[in-house]
Design a protein around this motif. Structure first.
Motif, PDB file in Angstrom:
ATOM      1  N   VAL A  18      56.340   9.944  72.265  1.00 54.40           N
ATOM      2  CA  VAL A  18      55.185  10.455  73.019  1.00 54.40           C
ATOM      3  C   VAL A  18      55.628  11.103  74.329  1.00 54.40           C
ATOM      4  O   VAL A  18      55.027  12.086  74.789  1.00 54.40           O
ATOM      5  N   CYS A  19      56.689  10.579  74.908  1.00 51.05           N
ATOM      6  CA  CYS A  19      57.176  11.091  76.203  1.00 51.05           C
ATOM      7  C   CYS A  19      58.030  12.361  76.079  1.00 51.05           C
ATOM      8  O   CYS A  19      58.315  13.012  77.096  1.00 51.05           O
ATOM      9  N   LEU A  20      58.426  12.712  74.869  1.00 49.28           N
ATOM     10  CA  LEU A  20      59.331  13.857  74.681  1.00 49.28           C
ATOM     11  C   LEU A  20      58.777  15.175  75.236  1.00 49.28           C
ATOM     12  O   LEU A  20      59.507  15.908  75.915  1.00 49.28           O
ATOM     13  N   PRO A  21      57.511  15.541  74.959  1.00 51.01           N
ATOM     14  CA  PRO A  21      57.010  16.810  75.513  1.00 51.01           C
ATOM     15  C   PRO A  21      57.076  16.875  77.032  1.00 51.01           C
ATOM     16  O   PRO A  21      57.321  17.941  77.606  1.00 51.01           O
ATOM     17  N   ALA A  22      56.859  15.719  77.702  1.00 52.26           N
ATOM     18  CA  ALA A  22      56.949  15.700  79.168  1.00 52.26           C
ATOM     19  C   ALA A  22      58.393  15.903  79.612  1.00 52.26           C
ATOM     20  O   ALA A  22      58.670  16.615  80.585  1.00 52.26           O
ATOM     21  N   VAL A  23      59.339  15.303  78.879  1.00 48.81           N
ATOM     22  CA  VAL A  23      60.760  15.438  79.214  1.00 48.81           C
ATOM     23  C   VAL A  23      61.214  16.887  79.054  1.00 48.81           C
ATOM     24  O   VAL A  23      61.973  17.422  79.872  1.00 48.81           O
ATOM     25  N   PHE A  24      60.728  17.544  77.966  1.00 51.78           N
ATOM     26  CA  PHE A  24      61.150  18.919  77.674  1.00 51.78           C
ATOM     27  C   PHE A  24      60.091  19.948  78.067  1.00 51.78           C
ATOM     28  O   PHE A  24      60.019  21.025  77.471  1.00 51.78           O
ATOM     29  N   SER A  25      59.277  19.617  79.072  1.00 48.66           N
ATOM     30  CA  SER A  25      58.171  20.514  79.453  1.00 48.66           C
ATOM     31  C   SER A  25      58.651  21.905  79.855  1.00 48.66           C
ATOM     32  O   SER A  25      57.950  22.892  79.653  1.00 48.66           O
ATOM     33  N   GLY A  26      59.840  22.003  80.407  1.00 41.05           N
ATOM     34  CA  GLY A  26      60.374  23.305  80.811  1.00 41.05           C
ATOM     35  C   GLY A  26      61.180  23.991  79.722  1.00 41.05           C
ATOM     36  O   GLY A  26      61.732  25.076  79.949  1.00 41.05           O
ATOM     37  N   PHE A  27      61.247  23.368  78.536  1.00 40.54           N
ATOM     38  CA  PHE A  27      62.038  23.914  77.431  1.00 40.54           C
ATOM     39  C   PHE A  27      61.180  23.970  76.161  1.00 40.54           C
ATOM     40  O   PHE A  27      61.249  23.069  75.315  1.00 40.54           O
ATOM     41  N   PRO A  28      60.349  25.010  76.026  1.00 45.16           N
ATOM     42  CA  PRO A  28      59.442  25.086  74.862  1.00 45.16           C
ATOM     43  C   PRO A  28      60.173  25.092  73.524  1.00 45.16           C
ATOM     44  O   PRO A  28      59.655  24.576  72.535  1.00 45.16           O
ATOM     45  N   TYR A  29      61.393  25.651  73.501  1.00 44.11           N
ATOM     46  CA  TYR A  29      62.142  25.679  72.239  1.00 44.11           C
ATOM     47  C   TYR A  29      62.541  24.260  71.813  1.00 44.11           C
ATOM     48  O   TYR A  29      62.552  23.942  70.626  1.00 44.11           O
ATOM     49  N   ALA A  30      62.850  23.412  72.804  1.00 45.94           N
ATOM     50  CA  ALA A  30      63.207  22.022  72.498  1.00 45.94           C
ATOM     51  C   ALA A  30      62.016  21.285  71.886  1.00 45.94           C
ATOM     52  O   ALA A  30      62.185  20.467  70.975  1.00 45.94           O
ATOM     53  N   ILE A  31      60.801  21.583  72.363  1.00 45.08           N
ATOM     54  CA  ILE A  31      59.604  20.957  71.779  1.00 45.08           C
ATOM     55  C   ILE A  31      59.413  21.428  70.345  1.00 45.08           C
ATOM     56  O   ILE A  31      59.028  20.645  69.462  1.00 45.08           O
ATOM     57  N   LEU A  32      59.715  22.707  70.081  1.00 44.87           N
ATOM     58  CA  LEU A  32      59.634  23.237  68.715  1.00 44.87           C
ATOM     59  C   LEU A  32      60.606  22.490  67.796  1.00 44.87           C
ATOM     60  O   LEU A  32      60.246  22.133  66.659  1.00 44.87           O
ATOM     61  N   ILE A  33      61.819  22.223  68.267  1.00 41.03           N
ATOM     62  CA  ILE A  33      62.802  21.469  67.476  1.00 41.03           C
ATOM     63  C   ILE A  33      62.278  20.060  67.195  1.00 41.03           C
ATOM     64  O   ILE A  33      62.437  19.536  66.092  1.00 41.03           O
ATOM     65  N   CYS A  34      61.619  19.467  68.187  1.00 41.66           N
ATOM     66  CA  CYS A  34      61.036  18.134  67.992  1.00 41.66           C
ATOM     67  C   CYS A  34      59.945  18.171  66.920  1.00 41.66           C
ATOM     68  O   CYS A  34      59.795  17.224  66.139  1.00 41.66           O
ATOM     69  N   CYS A  35      59.176  19.273  66.861  1.00 38.60           N
ATOM     70  CA  CYS A  35      58.159  19.439  65.810  1.00 38.60           C
ATOM     71  C   CYS A  35      58.821  19.472  64.438  1.00 38.60           C
ATOM     72  O   CYS A  35      58.346  18.827  63.491  1.00 38.60           O
ATOM     73  N   PHE A  36      59.922  20.220  64.328  1.00 37.95           N
ATOM     74  CA  PHE A  36      60.655  20.292  63.059  1.00 37.95           C
ATOM     75  C   PHE A  36      61.206  18.911  62.676  1.00 37.95           C
ATOM     76  O   PHE A  36      61.181  18.527  61.503  1.00 37.95           O
ATOM     77  N   ILE A  37      61.698  18.188  63.674  1.00 40.22           N
ATOM     78  CA  ILE A  37      62.231  16.845  63.404  1.00 40.22           C
ATOM     79  C   ILE A  37      61.143  15.956  62.806  1.00 40.22           C
ATOM     80  O   ILE A  37      61.379  15.230  61.838  1.00 40.22           O
ATOM     81  N   MET A  38      59.948  16.022  63.365  1.00 37.92           N
ATOM     82  CA  MET A  38      58.843  15.191  62.873  1.00 37.92           C
ATOM     83  C   MET A  38      58.517  15.503  61.411  1.00 37.92           C
ATOM     84  O   MET A  38      58.392  14.609  60.576  1.00 37.92           O
ATOM     85  N   LEU A  39      58.373  16.781  61.097  1.00 41.48           N
ATOM     86  CA  LEU A  39      57.984  17.105  59.714  1.00 41.48           C
ATOM     87  C   LEU A  39      59.120  16.834  58.728  1.00 41.48           C
ATOM     88  O   LEU A  39      58.869  16.425  57.576  1.00 41.48           O
ATOM     89  N   TYR A  40      60.366  17.004  59.181  1.00 36.33           N
ATOM     90  CA  TYR A  40      61.496  16.689  58.301  1.00 36.33           C
ATOM     91  C   TYR A  40      61.626  15.181  58.080  1.00 36.33           C
ATOM     92  O   TYR A  40      62.103  14.747  57.026  1.00 36.33           O
ATOM     93  N   ILE A  41      61.224  14.386  59.060  1.00 37.25           N
ATOM     94  CA  ILE A  41      61.248  12.925  58.877  1.00 37.25           C
ATOM     95  C   ILE A  41      60.320  12.543  57.717  1.00 37.25           C
ATOM     96  O   ILE A  41      60.656  11.697  56.883  1.00 37.25           O
TER      97      ILE A  41
END
Length: 326
Positions: A18-41
């Protein structure tokens, strides 16, 4: 005690996610990678059900990924059905196809089964790249839209991340419930010995079909999520290397566990980004990773770590009991 520890682990991982988007708030591409990680899980957890728990190898899970993606996109594009419903319908269609494939293939084992699923993956790839009436736009690709829930548009990476996180938690909880049930115990019995399971009165074919259908549903739903995250799909995404990537993620993290797929997906996705400049050698890298896992860490990273911790705890208990007896 172990169950309590596991529950706390779930809570800790969820809070961290839940805290990941706040951690990567300045890195939108990193949030996109986190989205891919979720769906691949979700996709790899589905593969774990059929491979890790039921012992049935599949080299064609990219086909179910494609059925979910194209099924959802086409149902919305041609019939105007709301996207959340098309995602479920595409996943149900994949589960039905998975059951149909598994029924005649349930007597196949090892390399025969892997070849059958490989052929199935190739058939689906040919269908979406040379579709009747050009309904998938073939190699041109097909554009779709973002998910909309009750009028709320999930049209940013951050919004999609929370949607994907909620879906991932639901699928992981459902997987745990399934594995802890009578069905899950039947899966494990079949994995350990098909003959022994049959001798105990377990309907082996029935449970193999159930495992494939459930696995297909998981992977297809992840495919639908992929389609509405990227908003564009083409046959290139669903080639054989996608199935190899799913298997690599699962083996690298560890099979027959809740956290194995999570670890495998996260590590392989990060490695993919670090090695993006070597994209043409992707299959070579996956092959090397698979070889490394098979030879050096057959239990995967999470499985090996879990075994190490258990052995260490047993050793400590043994030393403590020995000291007390003296």
């Amino acid at each position: 005690m172990n169950k309590l520890r596991l529950n706390w682990s779930y809570i800790a991982v969820t809070v961290a996610a839940v805290c990941l988007p706040a951690v990567f708030s300045g890195f939108p591409y990193a949030i996109l990678i986190c989205c891919f990680i979720m769906l691949y899980i979700i996709a790899v957890s589905g593969l774990d059900i059929v491979f890790g728990y039921c012992g049935q190898i599949s080299m064609g899970h990219a086909a179910f990924f494609a059925i979910g993606a194209y099924g959802s996109a086409l149902l919305h594009g041609y019939l105007g059905i709301p996207i959340p419903l098309t995602m479920l319908l595409g996943s149900i269609a994949a589960a039905a196809v998975g059951a149909l494939i598994a029924y005649p293939a349930s007597k196949l084992v090892f390399h025969f089964l892997s070849l059958a699923t490989l052929a199935f993956g190739e058939i689906v790839y040919q269908l979406i790249s040379h579709s009747p009436g050009n309904i998938t736009n073939n190699f041109v690709g097909y554009y779709t839209e973002s998910v909309s829930l009750f009028g709320f548009q999930i049209n940013t990476n951050q919004r999609f991340f929370y949607f994907a996180l909620a879906c991932t938690l639901i699928f992981l909880i459902a997987k745990q419930r399934l594995i802890d049930s009578k069905v899950g115990r039947a899966f494990t019995a079949i994995r350990e010995s098909r003959q022994a399971a049959d001798g105990m009165g377990i309907n082996v074919r029935k449970y193999k079909v159930m495992a494939f259908a459930t696995s297909a549903f998981y992977t297809a739903f992840a495919g639908a999520m992929y389609a509405h995250l990227v908003k564009y799909i083409s046959p290139d995404t669903f080639m054989q290397k996608q199935s190899v990537m799913f298997l690599t993620m699962l083996l690298f993290g560890g099979t027959a566990s809740m956290f194995g797929p999570i670890c495998g997906v996260a590590i392989v996705m990060v490695l993919n980004e670090l090695l993006r400049s070597a994209e043409r050698y992707q299959m070579l890298i996956y092959g090397g990773m698979l070889l490394m896992v098979i030879v050096l860490i057959p239990g995967g990273i999470y499985g090996t770590a879990e075994t190490f911790v258990k052995d260490h705890m047993k050793k400590r208990k043994g030393m403590k009991a020995g000291a007390e007896s003296q």
